[in-house]
Write a protein that holds these residues in place. Structure first.
Motif, PDB file in Angstrom:
ATOM      1  N   SER A 239      43.190  45.499-116.694  1.00 43.44           N
ATOM      2  CA  SER A 239      43.738  46.155-117.883  1.00 43.44           C
ATOM      3  C   SER A 239      42.803  47.282-118.281  1.00 43.44           C
ATOM      4  N   VAL A 240      43.380  48.411-118.701  1.00 46.19           N
ATOM      5  CA  VAL A 240      42.597  49.576-119.100  1.00 46.19           C
ATOM      6  C   VAL A 240      43.074  50.032-120.476  1.00 46.19           C
TER       7      VAL A 240
ATOM      8  N   TRP B 227      36.897  55.014-122.353  1.00 52.12           N
ATOM      9  CA  TRP B 227      37.769  54.121-121.586  1.00 52.12           C
ATOM     10  C   TRP B 227      37.105  52.762-121.416  1.00 52.12           C
ATOM     11  N   TYR B 228      37.906  51.690-121.527  1.00 46.89           N
ATOM     12  CA  TYR B 228      37.433  50.321-121.363  1.00 46.89           C
ATOM     13  C   TYR B 228      38.325  49.607-120.348  1.00 46.89           C
ATOM     14  N   VAL B 229      37.734  48.648-119.649  1.00 45.07           N
ATOM     15  CA  VAL B 229      38.457  47.930-118.611  1.00 45.07           C
ATOM     16  C   VAL B 229      38.113  46.440-118.679  1.00 45.07           C
ATOM     17  N   ALA B 230      39.099  45.595-118.361  1.00 44.05           N
ATOM     18  CA  ALA B 230      38.902  44.144-118.337  1.00 44.05           C
ATOM     19  C   ALA B 230      39.902  43.523-117.386  1.00 44.05           C
ATOM     20  N   ARG B 231      39.555  42.357-116.907  1.00 43.55           N
ATOM     21  CA  ARG B 231      40.542  41.571-116.169  1.00 43.55           C
ATOM     22  C   ARG B 231      41.410  40.879-117.208  1.00 43.55           C
TER      23      ARG B 231
ATOM     24  N   ARG C  67      34.675  45.970-120.555  1.00 39.09           N
ATOM     25  CA  ARG C  67      33.503  46.734-120.124  1.00 39.09           C
ATOM     26  C   ARG C  67      33.744  48.202-120.454  1.00 39.09           C
ATOM     27  N   GLY C  68      32.718  48.865-120.883  1.00 36.54           N
ATOM     28  CA  GLY C  68      32.848  50.275-121.205  1.00 36.54           C
ATOM     29  C   GLY C  68      31.865  50.640-122.281  1.00 36.54           C
TER      30      GLY C  68
ATOM     31  N   SER D 262      33.537  57.385-119.309  1.00 37.15           N
ATOM     32  CA  SER D 262      33.817  58.735-119.809  1.00 37.15           C
ATOM     33  C   SER D 262      35.184  59.269-119.414  1.00 37.15           C
ATOM     34  N   SER D 263      35.773  58.735-118.342  1.00 36.60           N
ATOM     35  CA  SER D 263      37.046  59.290-117.874  1.00 36.60           C
ATOM     36  C   SER D 263      37.856  58.229-117.138  1.00 36.60           C
ATOM     37  N   ALA D 264      39.126  58.537-116.927  1.00 37.55           N
ATOM     38  CA  ALA D 264      39.985  57.652-116.148  1.00 37.55           C
ATOM     39  C   ALA D 264      39.471  57.557-114.714  1.00 37.55           C
ATOM     40  N   ALA D 265      38.900  58.635-114.207  1.00 39.79           N
ATOM     41  CA  ALA D 265      38.332  58.610-112.848  1.00 39.79           C
ATOM     42  C   ALA D 265      37.171  57.622-112.763  1.00 39.79           C
ATOM     43  N   SER D 266      36.314  57.579-113.768  1.00 44.56           N
ATOM     44  CA  SER D 266      35.193  56.634-113.781  1.00 44.56           C
ATOM     45  C   SER D 266      35.687  55.191-113.793  1.00 44.56           C
TER      46      SER D 266
END
Length: 71
Positions: free
Chosen positions: A15-16, A23-27, A40-41, A44-48
């Motif tokens: 999940s983003v 930007w933050y991301v997690a399962r 996590r986050g 700086s970008s969607a690419a990262s």
């Protein structure tokens, strides 16, 4: 598994979220899980974020491949 058939791996989803700080991301968790997702986050970008997810998926693929080779 049939002889000569390559295994197909089902990989985990991610999940983003885009927030004001980045930007933050997690399962993701299911609604039955008692644990909240660990975000996590910020990135700086969607690419990262995409590169981070790709690195995590690579680790999972290699781990499973090593397990299958020893089975």
């Amino acid at each position: 598994m049939k002889s000569g058939t390559a295994p197909t791996l089902m990989l985990q989803n991610w999940s983003v979220q885009r927030r004001a700080s980045g930007w933050y991301v997690a399962r993701p968790t299911t609604r039955f899980d008692k644990v909240r997702p660990k975000w996590r986050g910020p990135y700086s970008s969607a690419a990262s974020v995409s590169l981070m997810i790709a690195r995590e998926l690579k680790k999972e693929i290699l781990r499973r491949d090593r397990s299958a080779a020893h089975a």
